[in-house]
Write a protein that holds these residues in place. Structure first.
Motif, short mmCIF file in Angstrom:
data_model
loop_
_atom_site.label_atom_id
_atom_site.label_comp_id
_atom_site.label_asym_id
_atom_site.label_seq_id
_atom_site.Cartn_x
_atom_site.Cartn_y
_atom_site.Cartn_z
N ALA A 164 0.58 -0.80 -0.23
CA ALA A 164 -0.10 -0.12 -0.10
C ALA A 164 0.95 1.19 0.02
CB ALA A 164 -0.58 -0.07 1.44
N LEU A 192 2.92 1.47 -3.06
CA LEU A 192 2.21 1.87 -4.96
C LEU A 192 1.63 3.52 -4.28
CD1 LEU A 192 0.16 -1.14 -5.02
CD2 LEU A 192 0.98 -0.47 -7.05
N VAL A 194 -1.26 4.34 -2.47
CA VAL A 194 -2.33 4.29 -2.52
C VAL A 194 -3.59 4.75 -1.84
CG1 VAL A 194 -4.74 2.68 -2.33
CG2 VAL A 194 -2.66 1.49 -2.58
N PRO A 195 -4.50 5.94 -3.03
CA PRO A 195 -4.66 6.78 -2.06
C PRO A 195 -6.17 6.51 -0.84
CG PRO A 195 -5.54 6.62 -4.72
CD PRO A 195 -4.48 5.85 -4.23
N ILE A 196 -6.53 6.99 0.04
CA ILE A 196 -7.49 6.57 1.10
C ILE A 196 -8.61 7.23 0.47
CG2 ILE A 196 -8.32 6.76 3.28
CD1 ILE A 196 -5.53 7.67 3.99
N ASP A 197 -9.19 5.53 0.30
CA ASP A 197 -11.04 5.98 -0.68
C ASP A 197 -11.12 6.47 0.71
OD1 ASP A 197 -11.12 3.20 -1.95
OD2 ASP A 197 -9.69 2.92 -0.13
N GLN A 233 -14.87 6.41 1.44
CA GLN A 233 -15.16 6.15 2.19
C GLN A 233 -14.94 5.60 4.06
OE1 GLN A 233 -14.72 4.34 -0.75
NE2 GLN A 233 -14.51 2.29 -0.41
N PHE A 234 -13.16 5.42 3.64
CA PHE A 234 -12.63 5.21 5.50
C PHE A 234 -11.81 6.59 5.55
CE2 PHE A 234 -10.75 1.04 2.90
CZ PHE A 234 -11.62 0.85 2.76
N ASN A 279 -11.98 -1.50 -2.60
CA ASN A 279 -11.09 -0.19 -3.06
C ASN A 279 -10.25 -0.22 -3.76
OD1 ASN A 279 -9.47 -1.76 -0.90
ND2 ASN A 279 -11.14 -1.93 0.22
N ASN A 280 -9.08 1.27 -3.92
CA ASN A 280 -8.13 1.72 -3.43
C ASN A 280 -7.22 0.06 -3.56
OD1 ASN A 280 -9.80 3.98 -4.79
ND2 ASN A 280 -8.79 5.08 -3.21
N PHE A 281 -6.81 -0.22 -2.83
CA PHE A 281 -6.07 -1.30 -2.42
C PHE A 281 -5.49 -1.84 -3.75
CE2 PHE A 281 -4.04 -4.82 -0.77
CZ PHE A 281 -2.63 -4.22 -0.87
N SER A 315 -4.76 -0.38 -7.16
CA SER A 315 -3.42 0.37 -7.62
C SER A 315 -2.99 -0.98 -7.81
CB SER A 315 -3.51 0.56 -6.18
OG SER A 315 -3.75 1.55 -6.13
N LEU A 316 -3.17 -2.51 -6.88
CA LEU A 316 -2.43 -3.60 -7.04
C LEU A 316 -2.44 -3.99 -8.75
CD1 LEU A 316 -2.57 -6.09 -4.41
CD2 LEU A 316 -0.88 -5.28 -5.76
N TYR A 320 -2.72 4.40 5.01
CA TYR A 320 -3.67 3.78 4.36
C TYR A 320 -4.46 2.32 4.59
CZ TYR A 320 -7.34 1.80 1.03
OH TYR A 320 -7.48 0.68 -0.48
N SER A 341 -8.24 2.08 6.42
CA SER A 341 -8.96 1.06 5.86
C SER A 341 -9.68 -0.51 6.72
CB SER A 341 -8.40 -0.15 4.41
OG SER A 341 -7.93 -0.44 4.81
#
Lengths: 123, 123, 123, 123, 123, 123
Positions: A111, A114, A116-119, A121-122, B26-28, B31-32, B75, B79
């Protein structure tokens, strides 16, 4: 690790032995005795944090162990593995704990790697 | 984070959505998808690790969260805090989890700073 | 990040721009300019370390990236991912790099969690 | 580390020995045998990740080593240094790997300490 | 971060404002208010640790900052950089602090990467 | 750790012994001698960073120690604890240093676990 302790340190040792019903404190407390004020505060904080509450004592021990495994503290891993077993952690539970800690380490790195941008909803 | 995905990645997304009963991954996972092989292996490992077993699903989520807090992955903290709440973590349990993770961080550092020798009974 | 720089810092900026053939230094160097001595030493060390040698320049960049991903530095991950791509890292190589870094994170945690004794042949 | 293993663990040991052409598995795998399911999944993931692909096998080993050095896992450093040497890492390459990992550690800390904003071209 | 606080949390906020002579507590304390018991214990421990003692208050702040930079906590770096400046840290001292933290990061990694045996005189 | 050294490494050893007035270099330098170029650059950087400046030499040593404790490098903790004592660190100062490092570890984790937004005045 020194072996002669200040009276203030010995008083904390007595409190630990009484609370835990053990004949001797372990090396962590003996090492902390280099500073009796730090020793007392650490013991009092730890007692408060690990006291019965909304989480089961075994769950608290396993959380402590997961954190210690993640930060890689060999002493802490050894002592909290023993403590969790003493509170009833089974081999199957230990195996699952290891698996969760390992998986978290892998996905934590991915995470971050990469970015990863935080969604939403989180948030 | 790209928004057009390889067919192999979309197939994993479908598996995730079906397993979790959610309309969107979700974004994770998005991204993967830069590497569909890595995406699939990560999802399959995570599913296996988090499946029902000897530990309660909420306990597993809290262990994952404790590990993520300790490694400092923003992140993952966001999550898995949401996931633990969705599984029933109460505010009081969350407060105790925070306290354990904070206390472990402090004592982990102190044990390493003092180079505490491991007690024979922990070997 | 300040935007007016000491003459000693501007001289290092010129050296960086000349060595890299770029019109502007990136934010890392501008931030380091708070201490021109530190700025110069960091640039000179980095130039020496990343100069052509026994390892291919792309391999060096990927090693830098793997280390940055592991320590979780977001700025460093962003800048060295860009640098590795500029040196020719393909999407397939990037995917494998991510997989290795993730796998190492998992097995690193497991080896420490289990306190695995080092095999004699690795000493 | 236990020395009597479950049949499911012994089956994984056989797979490792066959794949690597070695007479004995190393301590990491023996330690993981506390949970044969975790042992099997870890071995299968590691085999997939380290299989020939877009990156040279020696480069993969050096990336694994750079990540292990950065996370500070003594066991992993010892075993992957040996593995990289077995795959042909020369002393000069090892010296440059060390230099990159050390330099990355320093600039990672500085970038975080200065909270350097990510340049637009790295987004 | 919630904005309505329990009475027990507000009481701690008052104590912080009084001790520091500030009109408002910063976000760290507001965030900790999710658990008023944790909030109170953290404040009391922090007050005790940072109270005047054998180390100069500015030195304590710089030690806190060096630790926060090393663990990579962005919030902590921001707040303790401000606190150290408020206690009189000069730009030259800040530059040297950065240099020490960066150098320690590099040599820490190298010492672990090389698995340097501890010299007898350091035991 | 090898025991026969290249002439370029021996020359650096002589420089270290002369600068420090010691009859023998410690194991860190001997280990680094696997790469004499890295050895020289590390020694020259370290000398520059630890030279007298805006910060007191003992303060620099304690900052180095705080960073080493936070990153958990056992060798570095051992050697810099000895170095700080040699520069005059008293037992009371050592106790306070430990307390600050431990407290920082705890609040660093809590600030990240709670994802505390940075206050405007700290930007």
């Amino acid at each position: 690790m020194a072996e002669d302790f200040a009276p203030e340190a010995l008083a904390v040792f007595e409190a630990i032995k009484a609370a835990r019903g053990v004949p001797e404190v372990n090396n962590f407390w003996k090492s902390l005795a280099v500073d009796p004020v730090l020793l007392r505060r650490t013991w009092e904080s730890l007692s408060a944090v690990m006291a019965p509450g909304a989480l089961d004592p075994l769950v608290k021990e396993m959380l402590y162990l997961a954190a210690s495994m993640t930060s890689g503290c060999a002493y802490c891993i050894a002592s909290h593995t023993a403590a969790a077993r003493a509170r009833g952690m089974t081999p199957a539970q230990y195996g699952e704990l290891l698996a969760v800690v390992g998986m978290a380490a892998e996905t934590n790195r991915l995470a971050e790697a990469l970015r990863v941008p935080i969604d939403p909803q989180f948030q």
